[in-house]
Structure formats: structure tokens, C-alpha cells
Design an enzyme around this catalytic site. Structure first.
Site, PDB file in Angstrom:
ATOM      1  N   GLY A  51      31.520 -23.633   6.878  1.00  0.00           N
ATOM      2  CA  GLY A  51      31.991 -24.240   5.629  1.00  0.00           C
ATOM      3  C   GLY A  51      31.587 -25.674   5.368  1.00  0.00           C
ATOM      4  CD  GLU A  81      28.216 -13.301   9.733  1.00  0.00           C
ATOM      5  OE1 GLU A  81      28.164 -12.742  10.852  1.00  0.00           O
ATOM      6  OE2 GLU A  81      28.611 -12.740   8.707  1.00  0.00           O
TER       7      GLU A  81
END
Ligand SMILES: [Zn+2]
Length: 216
Positions: A51, A81
């Protein structure tokens, strides 16, 4: 600063610089996408943080983790991820960099099942052939990584169903270029489909093309 710290800073700076390139090339939009490199000697991954605004990213934002996801340095959380990256590094000893994007043209083919066929000559050389689609898996799960590993065998890029694209390389420059080539191939193939006529290469042509590019 000792040699190790300098080396880690150098790698973090490269990640920031390639992240900005991906953002400017519109491979990354908003806060989507992530990239990493693998220091195979130390068994450590340097990866973009979760983020983070790419335009504000600094080398100190880059997170170092081991293959099990344990953070070694950095104060931020690694990209959600990170398992995708770790599974790829585990499976392919020649891969030391991974770029994961949600780039629009490539991702539009991740909505279908058939991927991007080998319709352009450079796909044989740089990407290793057609671009396959890994089956859908929950984002951030180990299954995303395992699916990508299957779809990447003999290839330098694959699609993640209803999600995005992954490109790999020996280093960040190669992984970045393979991400650019994949998006480009998807864009050209999209336009050709819209034009209404596509010539598909025969099996024979594809084999000859692969043999010629691998012989170089
Ligand atoms: Zn993603």
C-alpha cells in the site's frame, strides 16, 4: 556503512527506480502491482511494501524478507503478494526478479481462459512463447504462487486469472522488459482482434521461430 549495507541500499534503490518506471509506463496504476529481486546468495527477497504510493517511495520503504516471509529489515509490511514472489524464486533458479502488474491490456486476457497466443515474433525470443493463464486463486495466497509457477514453466511471463500478469527475469531489467513486452503483445493482439483479422502462426512456424531465437 559497511559493504553489506551498501549492497542492500543499492538493491533497494534499483527497486524504487524500476517501480517508478513501471508506474510511468502505466504498468502500475494507483497502488497496484509489486516487484522484487532475490539475493540468491543470502536467500533474501527485497520487495516493494504494501500500500505505498509509488511516487513517494524511498529506498528505506523497501522490505527485506526471507523465503518464509519473515522480515529481516525495513519497518513496513511487505507486499501482500510476497508468497507469489517467494514461490517463483523457489521454483526457478535462473529467476532473480519478479514484476507483478494489473496492466490493462494483459489483464484483459486474464479474464479469459486462453491467454495470449504466440502471434508476434518477439514473443518467441523474449517471453519463451505464448502467455498462459494460471487458474484463479485468492490474492496473497500461496496458491497464486503455485499456479503461476506452473504457467511460467518454459516462459518469462504468465497471466493470473481475473487478477493480473507476472513477468520474470534474471535481473530487474529483464523482468521489467518482459512485463513491457507482455503488455505490448496484449495491446497489439487486442487491436488485431478488433481489426477483425488475425493470422495465427502454424505449429511448424512456431517451432522454427523458437529454434531460431534460441540459437542466437
Ligand atoms: Zn495483484
Amino acid at each position: 556503512m559497511n559493504q553489506l549495507e551498501r549492497d542492500m541500499l543499492d538493491k533497494a534503490e534499483r527497486i524504487v527506480s524500476f517501480s517508478i518506471k513501471c508506474y510511468r509506463e502505466k504498468l502500475f496504476a494507483g497502488k497496484s502491482g509489486n516487484l522484487s529481486l532475490f539475493d540468491r546468495e543470502r536467500g533474501l527477497i527485497a520487495i516493494t511494501p504494501a500500500g505505498k504510493d509509488y511516487t513517494l517511495m524511498q529506498p528505506e520503504d523497501i522490505v527485506w524478507i526471507d523465503l518464509s516471509g519473515a522480515r529481516v529489515t525495513g519497518s513496513r509490511d511487505p507486499s501482500s503478494e510476497w508468497r507469489l514472489h517467494a514461490e517463483i524464486y523457489r521454483a526457478f533458479p535462473e529467476v532473480n526478479a519478479v514484476v507483478h502488474t494489473h496492466s490493462p491490456f494483459a489483464t484483459s486476457f486474464a479474464l479469459g481462459d486462453s491467454g495470449i497466443p504466440l502471434v508476434l515474433i518477439e514473443m518467441a525470443g523474449s517471453l519463451g512463447g505464448d502467455v498462459k493463464v494460471a487458474p484463479f486463486a485468492m490474492p496473497g495466497s500461496e496458491a497464486v504462487g503455485l499456479g503461476a509457477v506452473c504457467a511460467l514453466r518454459g516462459r518469462k511471463a504468465c497471466l493470473l486469472q481475473n487478477h493480473g500478469m507476472v513477468a520474470v527475469g534474471q535481473d530487474l531489467k529483464e523482468a521489467y522488459l518482459n512485463a513491457v513486452y507482455t503488455e505490448d503483445a496484449a495491446k497489439i493482439y487486442s487491436y488485431a482482434l478488433r481489426n477483425g483479422s488475425v493470422h495465427y502462426l502454424s505449429e511448424e512456424d512456431i517451432l522454427a521461430l523458437k529454434a531460431a531465437t534460441q540459437a542466437k
